[in-house]
Design a protein around this motif. Structure first.
Motif, mmCIF file in Angstrom:
data_model
loop_
_atom_site.group_PDB
_atom_site.id
_atom_site.type_symbol
_atom_site.label_atom_id
_atom_site.label_comp_id
_atom_site.label_asym_id
_atom_site.label_seq_id
_atom_site.Cartn_x
_atom_site.Cartn_y
_atom_site.Cartn_z
ATOM 1 N N GLY A 86 0.809 -1.206 0.000
ATOM 2 C CA GLY A 86 0.000 0.000 0.000
ATOM 3 C C GLY A 86 0.845 1.258 0.000
ATOM 4 N N ILE A 87 0.181 2.397 -0.075
ATOM 5 C CA ILE A 87 0.875 3.680 -0.108
ATOM 6 C C ILE A 87 1.637 3.889 1.204
ATOM 7 C CG2 ILE A 87 0.582 6.182 -0.274
ATOM 8 C CD1 ILE A 87 -0.035 4.765 -2.859
ATOM 9 N N PRO A 88 2.912 4.252 1.152
ATOM 10 C CA PRO A 88 3.660 4.509 2.379
ATOM 11 C C PRO A 88 3.058 5.673 3.172
ATOM 12 C CG PRO A 88 5.155 4.267 0.519
ATOM 13 C CD PRO A 88 3.773 4.352 -0.044
ATOM 14 N N HIS A 89 3.244 5.632 4.471
ATOM 15 C CA HIS A 89 2.766 6.722 5.313
ATOM 16 C C HIS A 89 3.918 7.646 5.689
ATOM 17 C CE1 HIS A 89 4.489 4.608 8.727
ATOM 18 N NE2 HIS A 89 3.720 3.555 8.499
ATOM 19 N N LEU A 90 3.595 8.683 6.422
ATOM 20 C CA LEU A 90 4.589 9.692 6.780
ATOM 21 C C LEU A 90 5.766 9.087 7.539
ATOM 22 C CD1 LEU A 90 5.095 12.792 6.734
ATOM 23 C CD2 LEU A 90 4.012 12.876 8.998
ATOM 24 N N GLY A 91 5.485 8.111 8.409
ATOM 25 C CA GLY A 91 6.564 7.460 9.145
ATOM 26 C C GLY A 91 7.520 6.713 8.236
ATOM 27 N N ASN A 92 6.987 6.026 7.219
ATOM 28 C CA ASN A 92 7.841 5.336 6.248
ATOM 29 C C ASN A 92 8.752 6.323 5.530
ATOM 30 O OD1 ASN A 92 4.946 3.409 5.369
ATOM 31 N ND2 ASN A 92 6.599 2.740 6.703
ATOM 32 N N TYR A 93 8.160 7.453 5.149
ATOM 33 C CA TYR A 93 8.928 8.443 4.383
ATOM 34 C C TYR A 93 10.030 9.067 5.221
ATOM 35 C CZ TYR A 93 10.096 12.575 1.670
ATOM 36 O OH TYR A 93 10.776 13.546 0.986
ATOM 37 N N LEU A 94 9.676 9.544 6.421
ATOM 38 C CA LEU A 94 10.662 10.205 7.268
ATOM 39 C C LEU A 94 11.641 9.215 7.891
ATOM 40 C CD1 LEU A 94 8.329 12.793 9.035
ATOM 41 C CD2 LEU A 94 10.062 13.269 7.294
ATOM 42 N N GLY A 95 11.212 7.961 8.053
ATOM 43 C CA GLY A 95 12.064 6.980 8.706
ATOM 44 C C GLY A 95 13.031 6.265 7.798
ATOM 45 N N ALA A 96 12.656 6.051 6.519
ATOM 46 C CA ALA A 96 13.510 5.259 5.641
ATOM 47 C C ALA A 96 13.634 5.845 4.241
ATOM 48 C CB ALA A 96 12.973 3.825 5.559
ATOM 49 N N LEU A 97 12.511 6.116 3.607
ATOM 50 C CA LEU A 97 12.539 6.466 2.186
ATOM 51 C C LEU A 97 13.300 7.755 1.903
ATOM 52 C CD1 LEU A 97 8.919 5.448 1.099
ATOM 53 C CD2 LEU A 97 11.042 4.140 0.921
ATOM 54 N N SER A 98 13.148 8.750 2.761
ATOM 55 C CA SER A 98 13.891 9.996 2.532
ATOM 56 C C SER A 98 15.392 9.758 2.638
ATOM 57 C CB SER A 98 13.450 11.073 3.533
ATOM 58 O OG SER A 98 13.706 10.663 4.866
ATOM 59 N N ASN A 99 15.791 8.779 3.454
ATOM 60 C CA ASN A 99 17.207 8.444 3.553
ATOM 61 C C ASN A 99 17.713 7.755 2.293
ATOM 62 O OD1 ASN A 99 18.018 9.450 6.117
ATOM 63 N ND2 ASN A 99 16.920 7.786 7.117
ATOM 64 N N TRP A 100 16.842 6.985 1.615
ATOM 65 C CA TRP A 100 17.235 6.398 0.333
ATOM 66 C C TRP A 100 17.610 7.500 -0.650
ATOM 67 C CZ3 TRP A 100 13.510 1.865 -1.343
ATOM 68 C CH2 TRP A 100 13.548 0.864 -0.362
ATOM 69 N N VAL A 101 16.778 8.524 -0.707
ATOM 70 C CA VAL A 101 17.038 9.631 -1.626
ATOM 71 C C VAL A 101 18.335 10.342 -1.242
ATOM 72 C CG1 VAL A 101 16.142 11.797 -2.549
ATOM 73 C CG2 VAL A 101 14.571 9.920 -2.052
ATOM 74 N N LYS A 102 18.548 10.520 0.050
ATOM 75 C CA LYS A 102 19.770 11.180 0.519
ATOM 76 C C LYS A 102 21.005 10.349 0.166
ATOM 77 C CE LYS A 102 21.840 13.227 4.672
ATOM 78 N NZ LYS A 102 22.113 14.517 4.005
ATOM 79 N N LEU A 103 20.933 9.036 0.357
ATOM 80 C CA LEU A 103 22.050 8.165 -0.018
ATOM 81 C C LEU A 103 22.347 8.268 -1.506
ATOM 82 C CD1 LEU A 103 21.201 4.961 2.058
ATOM 83 C CD2 LEU A 103 23.242 6.373 2.330
ATOM 84 N N GLN A 104 21.296 8.329 -2.295
ATOM 85 C CA GLN A 104 21.450 8.418 -3.750
ATOM 86 C C GLN A 104 22.112 9.737 -4.156
ATOM 87 O OE1 GLN A 104 18.147 7.736 -6.963
ATOM 88 N NE2 GLN A 104 18.077 9.882 -6.375
ATOM 89 N N SER A 119 1.643 5.455 21.752
ATOM 90 C CA SER A 119 2.505 4.452 22.382
ATOM 91 C C SER A 119 3.047 3.469 21.351
ATOM 92 C CB SER A 119 1.743 3.679 23.464
ATOM 93 O OG SER A 119 0.698 2.907 22.897
ATOM 94 N N SER A 120 2.576 3.564 20.098
ATOM 95 C CA SER A 120 3.024 2.649 19.046
ATOM 96 C C SER A 120 3.372 3.435 17.790
ATOM 97 C CB SER A 120 1.942 1.612 18.735
ATOM 98 O OG SER A 120 0.752 2.256 18.313
ATOM 99 N N LYS A 121 4.150 2.806 16.909
ATOM 100 C CA LYS A 121 4.569 3.467 15.680
ATOM 101 C C LYS A 121 3.391 3.665 14.734
ATOM 102 C CE LYS A 121 7.806 0.692 14.230
ATOM 103 N NZ LYS A 121 8.937 0.186 13.410
ATOM 104 N N MET A 122 3.517 4.679 13.890
ATOM 105 C CA MET A 122 2.550 4.842 12.816
ATOM 106 C C MET A 122 2.640 3.616 11.922
ATOM 107 S SD MET A 122 2.135 8.102 10.203
ATOM 108 C CE MET A 122 1.632 9.211 11.519
ATOM 109 N N SER A 123 1.479 3.036 11.563
ATOM 110 C CA SER A 123 1.484 1.758 10.856
ATOM 111 C C SER A 123 0.395 1.693 9.797
ATOM 112 C CB SER A 123 1.296 0.614 11.854
ATOM 113 O OG SER A 123 1.093 -0.619 11.199
ATOM 114 N N LYS A 124 0.728 1.045 8.678
ATOM 115 C CA LYS A 124 -0.265 0.835 7.627
ATOM 116 C C LYS A 124 -1.286 -0.222 8.021
ATOM 117 C CE LYS A 124 3.021 0.293 4.548
ATOM 118 N NZ LYS A 124 3.766 0.012 3.295
ATOM 119 N N SER A 125 -0.943 -1.063 8.997
ATOM 120 C CA SER A 125 -1.840 -2.150 9.388
ATOM 121 C C SER A 125 -2.793 -1.760 10.513
ATOM 122 C CB SER A 125 -1.019 -3.374 9.817
ATOM 123 O OG SER A 125 -0.207 -3.063 10.932
#
Length: 384
Positions: free
Chosen positions: A53-71, A247-253
């Protein structure tokens, strides 16, 4: 059903002795850099994301934005980003929804700035060599190690709770849930990855990948080590919590869709979700205190992450605000962050021909690299 035969790389088609040609043209693949050279040699970085499914804000700020930075920040490195469809099958999937989710995820990666001319971006399930190597590696991986994986223990515990029994037979869980860490290792080793971006929850899986690589190297010796031992690449990660349960992470599930902000949410949806976010009843202004004020602190953390600022400095700036004013500020910051990638996503998603072309070219590039590895692997184990 038979798997489709993958395209054979040109180096294999043009040589009467493919193994010899591969060793001559690409001998550095099988040899990790010496310690005194590791700082100057380019890295091979691999990471993957499930098409769930579509990534959420936590996915973007936690991992995906770092992919772009690494690139963008490391032009000398080889980067390989995969949408790991095989992994998605460990849980029940609706075929039509999975097909759409694969395209959605590819469109998202392109929309946030992953450049297919700079990085290899592809669907893992378009390359059958992932599953071939996973089978080979599973034959040297003890089941005891897999049963000690936190992911397996978690699934088993969830199954027991769902069945309301103190003991549940492992046969209730599918074999893929037990063995998918081996497939994850194959994903990494297939491309001779030297570095893998990981969060704390993935460290155990990377350690298993290192153990499997070391086991293969010791079991099937050659003139040099077959696989480098992949190193954890710790990148700054913003931990974004649920808007409804801090108390829990933002989650798609999560059951409540208002608990997360998707990268495709409209400005109105973002505002509504942030406005309904859990805070607290303390009336003494806004302060950052994750233990005593988790909801308020989560909003401050989101605001700081969107602006790439220190959360304590953001909290000081917001001290005199009411919760309503803070929420308005947070919604505005999120909208500023996602407006461009959201527009890009809709533009790219509306062009299926372009998506198919990117997927096709990415898969071809991935197979070119992985075929070199597999020729050497087959030779080491006696299947060539």
């Amino acid at each position: 059903m038979f798997l489709r035969v993958n395209r054979v790389p040109s180096i294999l088609r043009s040589s009467k002795d493919p193994l010899r040609a591969l060793r001559k043209s690409n001998s550095t693949l099988s040899a990790p850099p010496a310690n005194n050279e590791s700082a100057v040699r380019p890295r091979t970085i691999f990471s993957g994301i499930q098409p769930t499914g579509i990534p959420h804000l936590g996915n973007y700020l936690g991992a995906l934005s770092n992919w772009v930075k690494l690139q963008n920040d490391n032009p000398q490195d080889k980067l390989i980003f995969s949408i790991v469809g095989w992994h998605a099958l460990t849980l029940p999937q609706n075929p039509k929804e999975l097909s759409a989710s694969r395209r959605d995820m590819l469109a998202v990666l392109l929309a946030i700035g992953i450049d297919p001319k700079r990085s290899i971006v592809f669907h893992q399930d378009s390359n059958a060599m992932h599953t071939e190597l996973a089978w080979i590696l599973s034959c040297i991986t003890p089941t005891g190690k897999l049963r000690r994986m936190t992911s397996w223990k978690t699934r088993l515990a969830e199954s027991r709770n769902a069945n309301d029994e103190s003991e549940v037979d492992e046969s209730l869980l599918n074999a893929g849930l037990l063995t998918y860490p081996v497939l994850q290792a194959a994903d990494i080793l297939l491309y001779q990855a030297t570095h893998v971006p990981v969060g704390e929850d993935q460290r155990q899986h990377l350690e298993l990948s290192r153990d499997i690589a070391d086991s293969f190297n010791r079991t099937f010796k050659g003139s040099s080590r077959m696989f480098p031992l992949p190193t954890a690449l710790i990148t700054p990660a913003k931990r974004i919590l649920s808007l409804k349960d801090p108390s829990s992470k933002m989650s798609k599930s999560a059951v409540d869709p208002a608990s997360r902000i998707l990268l495709t949410d409209s400005a109105a949806q973002i505002t509504a979700k942030v406005r309904a976010a859990v805070t607290d009843s303390i009336a003494s202004g806004v302060t950052y205190d994750p233990a005593a004020r988790p909801g308020t602190s989560n909003l401050l953390a989101i605001l700081a992450a969107c602006a790439d600022e220190d959360v304590q400095q953001v909290a000081e700036r917001c001290t005199g605000m009411s919760h309503g004013e803070l929420k308005a500020e947070v919604a505005s910051a999120i909208e500023s962050l996602v407006a461009r990638p959201r527009a890009e996503f809709h533009r790219i998603r509306a062009d299926p021909g372009f998506l198919d072309q990117v997927a096709r070219e990415g898969a071809t590039a991935a197979r070119e690299v992985s075929a070199r590895t597999m020729v050497q692997v087959r030779a080491r184990i006696g299947l060539i």
